[in-house]
Design a protein around this motif. Structure first.
Motif, PDB file in Angstrom:
ATOM      1  N   ASP A  19     -54.321  65.422   2.197  1.00  0.00           N
ATOM      2  CA  ASP A  19     -53.831  66.274   3.384  1.00  0.00           C
ATOM      3  C   ASP A  19     -52.302  66.523   3.114  1.00  0.00           C
ATOM      4  OD1 ASP A  19     -52.957  67.748   5.658  1.00  0.00           O
ATOM      5  OD2 ASP A  19     -54.151  66.561   6.659  1.00  0.00           O
ATOM      6  N   LEU A  20     -52.099  67.528   2.031  1.00  0.00           N
ATOM      7  CA  LEU A  20     -50.552  67.912   1.610  1.00  0.00           C
ATOM      8  C   LEU A  20     -49.722  68.565   2.837  1.00  0.00           C
ATOM      9  CD1 LEU A  20     -51.445  69.262  -1.908  1.00  0.00           C
ATOM     10  CD2 LEU A  20     -50.545  66.786  -1.111  1.00  0.00           C
ATOM     11  N   ARG A  21     -50.502  69.222   3.709  1.00  0.00           N
ATOM     12  CA  ARG A  21     -49.727  69.857   4.821  1.00  0.00           C
ATOM     13  C   ARG A  21     -49.209  68.741   5.658  1.00  0.00           C
ATOM     14  NH1 ARG A  21     -50.579  74.970   6.250  1.00  0.00           N
ATOM     15  NH2 ARG A  21     -52.400  75.074   5.230  1.00  0.00           N
ATOM     16  N   GLN A  22     -49.926  67.716   5.866  1.00  0.00           N
ATOM     17  CA  GLN A  22     -49.465  66.788   6.953  1.00  0.00           C
ATOM     18  C   GLN A  22     -48.322  66.038   5.844  1.00  0.00           C
ATOM     19  OE1 GLN A  22     -49.806  62.902   6.300  1.00  0.00           O
ATOM     20  NE2 GLN A  22     -48.860  62.802   8.250  1.00  0.00           N
ATOM     21  N   VAL A  24     -46.221  67.083   3.763  1.00  0.00           N
ATOM     22  CA  VAL A  24     -44.870  67.785   3.765  1.00  0.00           C
ATOM     23  C   VAL A  24     -44.477  67.681   5.080  1.00  0.00           C
ATOM     24  CG1 VAL A  24     -44.215  70.247   3.875  1.00  0.00           C
ATOM     25  CG2 VAL A  24     -45.718  69.545   1.895  1.00  0.00           C
ATOM     26  N   GLU A  25     -45.097  67.873   6.209  1.00  0.00           N
ATOM     27  CA  GLU A  25     -44.530  67.950   7.763  1.00  0.00           C
ATOM     28  C   GLU A  25     -43.860  66.697   7.762  1.00  0.00           C
ATOM     29  OE1 GLU A  25     -47.812  68.428  10.262  1.00  0.00           O
ATOM     30  OE2 GLU A  25     -47.986  70.695   9.948  1.00  0.00           O
ATOM     31  N   ARG A  28     -40.439  66.624   5.941  1.00  0.00           N
ATOM     32  CA  ARG A  28     -39.429  67.261   6.407  1.00  0.00           C
ATOM     33  C   ARG A  28     -38.964  66.595   7.997  1.00  0.00           C
ATOM     34  NH1 ARG A  28     -42.805  73.146   6.312  1.00  0.00           N
ATOM     35  NH2 ARG A  28     -41.569  73.831   4.333  1.00  0.00           N
ATOM     36  N   GLN A  61     -47.292  76.445  -2.829  1.00  0.00           N
ATOM     37  CA  GLN A  61     -48.102  76.501  -1.959  1.00  0.00           C
ATOM     38  C   GLN A  61     -47.829  75.490  -0.906  1.00  0.00           C
ATOM     39  OE1 GLN A  61     -52.216  75.770  -3.101  1.00  0.00           O
ATOM     40  NE2 GLN A  61     -53.141  76.311  -1.294  1.00  0.00           N
ATOM     41  N   TYR A  62     -47.459  74.136  -1.349  1.00  0.00           N
ATOM     42  CA  TYR A  62     -47.191  73.211  -0.209  1.00  0.00           C
ATOM     43  C   TYR A  62     -45.936  72.710  -0.801  1.00  0.00           C
ATOM     44  CZ  TYR A  62     -51.970  73.368   1.014  1.00  0.00           C
ATOM     45  OH  TYR A  62     -53.243  73.380   1.462  1.00  0.00           O
ATOM     46  N   TYR A 138     -48.383  63.790  -5.972  1.00  0.00           N
ATOM     47  CA  TYR A 138     -48.517  63.334  -4.601  1.00  0.00           C
ATOM     48  C   TYR A 138     -48.862  61.925  -4.304  1.00  0.00           C
ATOM     49  CZ  TYR A 138     -53.522  64.872  -4.325  1.00  0.00           C
ATOM     50  OH  TYR A 138     -54.772  65.346  -4.635  1.00  0.00           O
TER      51      TYR A 138
END
Length: 335
Positions: A19-22, A24-25, A28, A61-62, A138
């Motif tokens: 889950d690259l979106r998570q 990245v969040e 941040r 993308q991510y 990752y």
């Protein structure tokens, strides 16, 4: 944490971090910056593909990675030109930190990357990987983002040996199993739990990498493990299974020179820690043989394994990354 517990709790598979979106969040949220370092020497055949795949997935993308930089040892092919064309920042190692001179070797590139890159986390990935995939990044940085107690993450994988007839499904890691793991078992038993100590892919926090010396040659991976272990213990490490890595394989005679350099690095640490005593300095000459037309010739290689000091000892580095820690002369005068 003993080695058995560590193996269970700190050995991951890259699929756990899909889950690259998570990811990245979370990066941040913590205000972290992540840098990817690609050390190179004549990697024109593979560097373009490596950059395209990693940049498109992990920067465009991510945005997990904030910068992608090639640190080059002086390639004589088109490595630097190709890297720049595909969007990497490109540095020639000899042009930076010139006040300390220039040394040739992968470790030199890794050491200077600490000065050239801005990340709180530095991920190092070799550039001869033929099956490059975002997991090579990752899978290594995720444990550092998710667990503040982890300071350094090592890759492991199956390393099939490539032949002209195809790929043989087992093999690889020859220097590890013949040399490094026996040495770890004798002198640093807990480090024998690291499955592939010589893998060329790993990620670490700047806060620890800036505190350790870097051999410029073959011994850099071994030195990192021993020196971080001495400072932080086994609990600071993790390792991630990246499945399979396909790359060019070295001949046994070249691995002999690698083993020589690793041994010098290893014995330097044992003597420094007063684990053993040597009556005189170790020689730097590695002797090998070649045969031509039925006659044997002895070839000598000078393998010194020069070490760079912890980069925190370099004033230029401190000025860039730790200037706020300097004492203001006006403060002392006012007391």
């Amino acid at each position: 944490m003993n080695s058995e517990q560590w193996l269970q709790e700190r050995t991951y598979h890259h699929s756990s971090f899909w889950d690259l979106r998570q990811l990245v969040e979370e990066k941040r949220r913590q205000g972290l910056k992540i840098s990817l370092c690609l050390p190179t020497l004549n990697e024109a055949k593979t560097i373009g593909k490596v950059i395209v795949i990693l940049k498109s997935a992990l920067k465009d993308q991510y945005p997990l990675v904030d910068e992608i930089a090639v640190i080059d040892s002086g390639s004589t092919d088109d490595t630097r030109e190709i890297a720049a064309k595909f969007g990497a920042d490109v540095y020639l190692a000899e042009e930076h930190l010139t006040e300390v001179g220039d040394r040739k070797g992968k470790g030199e590139n890794l050491w200077k990357a600490l000065y050239l890159l801005d990340g709180d986390i530095i991920c190092y990935v070799d550039t001869d990987i033929k099956n490059i995939h975002p997991r090579f990044v990752y899978g290594l940085v995720a444990p550092l983002v998710q667990n503040p107690d982890i300071h350094y993450v090592k890759a492991f994988y199956d390393r099939p040996l490539a032949f002209s007839q195809g790929i043989r499904p087992t093999g690889g890691g020859r220097v590890t199993e013949i040399l490094v793991r026996p040495l770890f078992s004798l002198f640093y038993p807990e480090l024998a739990a690291i499955i592939q100590p010589l893998s060329g892919e790993y990620a670490g926090r700047r806060s620890i990498l800036e505190q350790i010396p870097f051999p410029v040659g073959y011994g850099v991976e071994t030195a990192m493990l021993i020196d971080i272990y001495e400072k932080l213990g086994l609990s600071a490490f993790a390792q991630t299974d990246l499945d399979t890595r396909v790359h060019r394989n070295q001949e046994t005679i070249a691995l002999g020179r690698m083993a020589f350099g690793i041994l010098r690095t290893f014995f330097n640490r044992l003597t420094r820690q007063e684990r053993i005593g040597l009556e005189q300095a170790l020689p730097t000459i590695m002797r090998q043989h070649r045969v031509e037309d039925g006659s044997f010739e002895q070839i000598e290689y000078n393998i010194e394994e020069f070490e760079r000091p912890p980069i925190m000892e370099i004033e230029t580095y401190r000025d860039k990354f730790h200037s706020s820690q300097k004492t203001d002369p006006t403060d002392a005068a006012s007391e």
